[in-house]
Design a protein around this motif. Structure first.
Motif, PDB file in Angstrom:
ATOM      1  N   TYR A  78      -4.155   9.087 -11.916  1.00  0.00           N
ATOM      2  CA  TYR A  78      -3.010   9.089 -10.600  1.00  0.00           C
ATOM      3  C   TYR A  78      -2.411   7.619 -10.786  1.00  0.00           C
ATOM      4  O   TYR A  78      -1.345   7.588 -10.367  1.00  0.00           O
ATOM      5  CB  TYR A  78      -4.014   8.999  -9.495  1.00  0.00           C
ATOM      6  N   LEU A  79      -3.245   6.770 -11.195  1.00  0.00           N
ATOM      7  CA  LEU A  79      -2.499   5.330 -11.253  1.00  0.00           C
ATOM      8  C   LEU A  79      -1.388   5.205 -12.526  1.00  0.00           C
ATOM      9  O   LEU A  79      -0.474   4.845 -12.230  1.00  0.00           O
ATOM     10  CB  LEU A  79      -3.703   4.206 -11.657  1.00  0.00           C
ATOM     11  N   ASP A  80      -1.834   5.889 -13.599  1.00  0.00           N
ATOM     12  CA  ASP A  80      -0.895   5.898 -14.744  1.00  0.00           C
ATOM     13  C   ASP A  80       0.553   6.569 -14.357  1.00  0.00           C
ATOM     14  O   ASP A  80       1.359   6.270 -14.567  1.00  0.00           O
ATOM     15  CB  ASP A  80      -1.559   6.414 -16.119  1.00  0.00           C
ATOM     16  N   ARG A  81       0.315   7.819 -13.642  1.00  0.00           N
ATOM     17  CA  ARG A  81       1.591   8.552 -13.416  1.00  0.00           C
ATOM     18  C   ARG A  81       2.207   7.845 -11.995  1.00  0.00           C
ATOM     19  O   ARG A  81       3.474   7.692 -12.471  1.00  0.00           O
ATOM     20  CB  ARG A  81       0.718   9.751 -12.598  1.00  0.00           C
ATOM     21  N   MET A  96       2.568   4.808 -11.857  1.00  0.00           N
ATOM     22  CA  MET A  96       3.171   3.524 -12.432  1.00  0.00           C
ATOM     23  C   MET A  96       4.211   3.858 -13.414  1.00  0.00           C
ATOM     24  O   MET A  96       5.515   3.348 -13.278  1.00  0.00           O
ATOM     25  CB  MET A  96       2.166   2.609 -13.319  1.00  0.00           C
ATOM     26  N   LYS A  97       4.188   5.235 -13.983  1.00  0.00           N
ATOM     27  CA  LYS A  97       5.201   5.697 -14.601  1.00  0.00           C
ATOM     28  C   LYS A  97       6.424   6.108 -13.656  1.00  0.00           C
ATOM     29  O   LYS A  97       7.632   5.849 -14.295  1.00  0.00           O
ATOM     30  CB  LYS A  97       4.752   6.896 -15.475  1.00  0.00           C
ATOM     31  N   HIS A  98       6.123   6.456 -12.586  1.00  0.00           N
ATOM     32  CA  HIS A  98       7.159   6.855 -11.501  1.00  0.00           C
ATOM     33  C   HIS A  98       7.759   5.404 -11.212  1.00  0.00           C
ATOM     34  O   HIS A  98       8.960   5.542 -10.525  1.00  0.00           O
ATOM     35  CB  HIS A  98       6.659   7.642 -10.422  1.00  0.00           C
ATOM     36  N   ASN A  99       7.172   4.336 -11.043  1.00  0.00           N
ATOM     37  CA  ASN A  99       7.543   3.238 -10.845  1.00  0.00           C
ATOM     38  C   ASN A  99       8.053   2.253 -11.652  1.00  0.00           C
ATOM     39  O   ASN A  99       7.583   0.985 -11.652  1.00  0.00           O
ATOM     40  CB  ASN A  99       6.635   2.633  -9.393  1.00  0.00           C
ATOM     41  N   GLN A 100       8.276   2.596 -12.990  1.00  0.00           N
ATOM     42  CA  GLN A 100       8.225   1.853 -14.004  1.00  0.00           C
ATOM     43  C   GLN A 100       9.147   0.381 -14.296  1.00  0.00           C
ATOM     44  O   GLN A 100       8.874  -0.358 -14.673  1.00  0.00           O
ATOM     45  CB  GLN A 100       8.431   2.580 -15.394  1.00  0.00           C
ATOM     46  N   ASN A 102      -3.292  -7.442  -8.921  1.00  0.00           N
ATOM     47  CA  ASN A 102      -4.149  -6.327  -9.087  1.00  0.00           C
ATOM     48  C   ASN A 102      -3.400  -5.014  -8.640  1.00  0.00           C
ATOM     49  O   ASN A 102      -3.076  -5.092  -7.366  1.00  0.00           O
ATOM     50  CB  ASN A 102      -5.525  -6.223  -8.175  1.00  0.00           C
ATOM     51  N   VAL A 103      -3.214  -4.039  -9.584  1.00  0.00           N
ATOM     52  CA  VAL A 103      -2.526  -2.778  -9.217  1.00  0.00           C
ATOM     53  C   VAL A 103      -3.492  -1.644  -9.262  1.00  0.00           C
ATOM     54  O   VAL A 103      -4.078  -1.370 -10.510  1.00  0.00           O
ATOM     55  CB  VAL A 103      -1.269  -2.634 -10.241  1.00  0.00           C
ATOM     56  N   GLY A 104      -3.891  -1.084  -8.221  1.00  0.00           N
ATOM     57  CA  GLY A 104      -4.978   0.035  -8.441  1.00  0.00           C
ATOM     58  C   GLY A 104      -4.880   1.289  -7.620  1.00  0.00           C
ATOM     59  O   GLY A 104      -3.837   1.291  -6.625  1.00  0.00           O
ATOM     60  N   VAL A 105      -5.789   2.042  -7.559  1.00  0.00           N
ATOM     61  CA  VAL A 105      -5.758   3.232  -6.821  1.00  0.00           C
ATOM     62  C   VAL A 105      -7.199   3.568  -6.358  1.00  0.00           C
ATOM     63  O   VAL A 105      -8.154   3.351  -7.134  1.00  0.00           O
ATOM     64  CB  VAL A 105      -5.070   4.477  -7.630  1.00  0.00           C
ATOM     65  N   LEU A 121       0.918  -1.140   0.132  1.00  0.00           N
ATOM     66  CA  LEU A 121       0.066   0.059   0.046  1.00  0.00           C
ATOM     67  C   LEU A 121       0.892   1.277  -0.161  1.00  0.00           C
ATOM     68  O   LEU A 121       1.691   1.280   0.900  1.00  0.00           O
ATOM     69  CB  LEU A 121      -0.744  -0.044   1.268  1.00  0.00           C
ATOM     70  N   TYR A 122       0.716   2.030  -0.903  1.00  0.00           N
ATOM     71  CA  TYR A 122       1.519   3.266  -1.055  1.00  0.00           C
ATOM     72  C   TYR A 122       0.436   4.453  -0.714  1.00  0.00           C
ATOM     73  O   TYR A 122      -0.581   4.809  -1.382  1.00  0.00           O
ATOM     74  CB  TYR A 122       2.002   3.616  -2.620  1.00  0.00           C
ATOM     75  N   PHE A 123       1.057   5.212   0.175  1.00  0.00           N
ATOM     76  CA  PHE A 123       0.284   6.544   0.509  1.00  0.00           C
ATOM     77  C   PHE A 123       1.150   7.879   0.471  1.00  0.00           C
ATOM     78  O   PHE A 123       2.171   7.771  -0.203  1.00  0.00           O
ATOM     79  CB  PHE A 123       0.366   6.530   2.185  1.00  0.00           C
ATOM     80  N   GLY A 124       0.121   8.846   0.364  1.00  0.00           N
ATOM     81  CA  GLY A 124       0.659  10.217   0.059  1.00  0.00           C
ATOM     82  C   GLY A 124      -0.044  11.079  -1.363  1.00  0.00           C
ATOM     83  O   GLY A 124      -0.685  10.254  -1.987  1.00  0.00           O
ATOM     84  N   SER A 125       0.026  12.321  -0.980  1.00  0.00           N
ATOM     85  CA  SER A 125      -0.662  12.983  -2.251  1.00  0.00           C
ATOM     86  C   SER A 125      -0.332  12.705  -3.446  1.00  0.00           C
ATOM     87  O   SER A 125      -0.994  12.977  -4.629  1.00  0.00           O
ATOM     88  CB  SER A 125      -0.488  14.618  -1.953  1.00  0.00           C
ATOM     89  N   GLU A 126       1.168  12.467  -3.498  1.00  0.00           N
ATOM     90  CA  GLU A 126       1.625  11.973  -4.966  1.00  0.00           C
ATOM     91  C   GLU A 126       0.766  10.724  -5.503  1.00  0.00           C
ATOM     92  O   GLU A 126       0.437  10.722  -6.612  1.00  0.00           O
ATOM     93  CB  GLU A 126       3.112  11.916  -5.147  1.00  0.00           C
ATOM     94  N   ALA A 127       0.848   9.870  -4.727  1.00  0.00           N
ATOM     95  CA  ALA A 127       0.257   8.380  -4.993  1.00  0.00           C
ATOM     96  C   ALA A 127      -1.249   8.512  -5.241  1.00  0.00           C
ATOM     97  O   ALA A 127      -1.699   8.210  -6.113  1.00  0.00           O
ATOM     98  CB  ALA A 127       0.680   7.402  -4.031  1.00  0.00           C
ATOM     99  N   ALA A 128      -1.851   9.120  -4.390  1.00  0.00           N
ATOM    100  CA  ALA A 128      -3.240   8.986  -4.163  1.00  0.00           C
ATOM    101  C   ALA A 128      -3.856  10.349  -3.541  1.00  0.00           C
ATOM    102  O   ALA A 128      -3.657  10.130  -2.109  1.00  0.00           O
ATOM    103  CB  ALA A 128      -3.784   7.785  -3.858  1.00  0.00           C
ATOM    104  N   ASN A 129      -4.813  10.937  -3.823  1.00  0.00           N
ATOM    105  CA  ASN A 129      -5.220  12.048  -3.105  1.00  0.00           C
ATOM    106  C   ASN A 129      -6.297  11.522  -1.934  1.00  0.00           C
ATOM    107  O   ASN A 129      -7.077  10.853  -2.525  1.00  0.00           O
ATOM    108  CB  ASN A 129      -5.953  13.100  -3.782  1.00  0.00           C
TER     109      ASN A 129
END
Lengths: 401, 60
Positions: free
Chosen positions: A239-242, A244-248, A223-226, A200-208
């Motif tokens: 949010y999810l696409d962004r 995943m791009k940062h964690n490619q 399952n990779v979701g937000v 689980l990834y928290f924070g305003s960058e991952a998910a508002n």
């Protein structure tokens, strides 16, 4: 099959809650019909597919390798600064599975059928039948043709977008601030930290106001979701696409096998979940753990309670006063606790990225393990105060409420 | 004014139905239907849509 006879119960929606409700009514001798608008039970899922062992026990379900795909032995919480907190749940009641929901749902329907219930697919509930101020059945459109089906009780198990609740005039419109907008990819080839741990990834960058999740369904399948607040101007997909791009690096060998989206109620249960001849089960009544949005378990449990109260009520005419004990029972056993958990959620929603980093760095794993419990609020607050005395004003505001 | 659904983008998840205060959205099998005569332009469906499939319909 002759569907025209009068039914004791018509359940709208063949999701986990609907099929469980049907099984429990049929098991107690009620003539039960389930109507489902889709042409098949199951897909598309609107769900991350996590189910804990504890909920399975409540619903009398044994692990089944055809749908309890991946045993989950813990969670990795990742703070905005990348700090990880590993939580082990192997021998605790939070242990559970990531399930194959399509198979699970069909199995639940099969259980209901074996208990004596009938199913009608490709049949959309368009309206309720009302007679003498009581709900007396459902008007369905089946393969384009309108049919009127009569019953003593109608159960609305038709999800967060329940038409049954709305047509019955129950206040079920979900405020934007009280729902999460969710988007998810099921993927193969994902580089997992540990194939038995949820990430689980928290924070305003991952998910508002929410989190990004990775729920493993196999050694490289997940399952990779937000989930983000319904109020956000940007989409969950954005949010999810962004993220995943940062964690490619994690996804360089991966590809998508399924795309899912949905809206989850993360709020108090609905004020009124019964009416004359009507009961609501599951997401339609917002029976969801407001901390993480899990709703399969509560829906299964509610299905059992609905039948326990509903079957004896059938003999008395299924008026509201005979169905009301269902709501009281649910509130006593589950709703009260969910309301407390909602307070923890509201506290969490206000935490800044800095607060989240401090908690991940300093909190005792046992405290993190029990985040979904009311008691965790004071423990988290203590952790926060210890590591950052200047957050006292913030903490005070929420603890004293 | 009303809203326009991009049916190519739509995932048929029913999220917009959940937040619509006036029953102007309905999920039929594999299709979201919008009833403009009921719509009050509150914009809730536009915000909640996980994939951005709903947009304001510009006045002609």
């Amino acid at each position: 099959m002759n569907y025209d006879k009068k039914w004791d119960v018509i359940v709208v929606g063949a999701g986990p809650g609907g099929s469980k409700t049907a099984e429990e009514f049929a098991k107690r001798g009620a003539k039960t019909l389930v109507v489902e608008k889709k042409q098949q039970i199951g897909p598309p899922k609107r769900c991350g597919e996590g189910l804990s062992q504890r909920w399975m026990e409540i619903a009398n379900l044994d692990p089944d390798p055809t749908w309890t795909l991946q045993k989950i032995t813990g969670t990795v919480l990742v703070a905005p600064n990348g700090e990880e907190a590993w939580i082990d749940t192997e021998d605790k009641d939070q242990a559970g599975y990531i399930i194959e929901r399509s198979k699970f749902e069909k199995d639940l329907a099969s259980d209901a059928i074996r208990a004596g219930s009938k199913f009608m697919l490709k049949a959309r509930a368009a309206d309720l039948v009302k007679e003498n101020g009581k709900i007396a059945g459902v008007k369905v459109v089946r393969e384009g043709k309108p049919i009127t089906l009569k019953s003593d009780i109608v159960v609305g198990a038709d999800g967060v977008d329940s038409m049954i609740a709305r047509k019955a005039g129950l206040n079920s419109t979900l405020p934007l601030s009280e729902c999460d907008s969710g988007y998810q990819y099921e993927m193969t080839g994902v580089d997992l930290k540990d194939p038995h741990k949820m990430e689980l990834y928290f924070g305003s960058e991952a998910a508002n106001r929410g989190y990004v999740w990775i729920f493993p369904k196999g050694s490289d399948i997940a399952n990779v979701g937000v989930g983000i607040t319904g109020e956000d101007e940007k989409t969950a997909k954005h949010y999810l696409d962004r993220w995943m791009k940062h964690n490619q690096e994690r996804f360089k060998n991966a590809s998508i096998t399924e795309i899912n989206s949905g809206v989850v109620p993360v709020t108090s249960p609905i004020d009124q979940m019964v009416s004359h001849g009507l009961m609501l089960v599951g997401d339609s009544a917002r029976m969801v753990n407001p901390m993480h949005g899990g709703g399969i378990g509560p829906a299964l449990e509610a299905g059992i309670m609905a039948a326990e109260i509903g079957v004896p009520a059938l003999e008395k005419g299924a008026e509201k006063q005979f169905l009301q004990p269902y709501q009281e029972k649910w509130e006593e056993k589950r709703g009260k606790n969910f309301k407390k958990i909602l307070k923890v959620r509201h506290f969490f929603e206000k935490l800044s990225d800095k607060h989240l980093n401090l908690i991940a760095e300093n909190a005792d794993p046992d405290v993190l393990l029990n985040l979904g419990h009311r008691k965790s609020l004071s423990k988290i607050a203590k952790t926060l105060l210890k590591s950052s005395p200047q957050s006292i004003g913030f903490v005070k505001d929420y603890i004293t409420k | 004014m009303s809203v326009k659904i991009d049916h190519e983008k739509c995932m048929h998840c029913g999220g917009c139905v959940s937040v619509c205060p006036v029953l102007a959205m309905e999920l039929k099998e594999g299709k979201i239907e919008h009833l403009p005569e009921k719509c009050i332009d509150c914009g809730a469906c536009i915000k909640v849509c996980p994939v951005g499939a709903i947009k304001k319909e510009e006045e002609k």
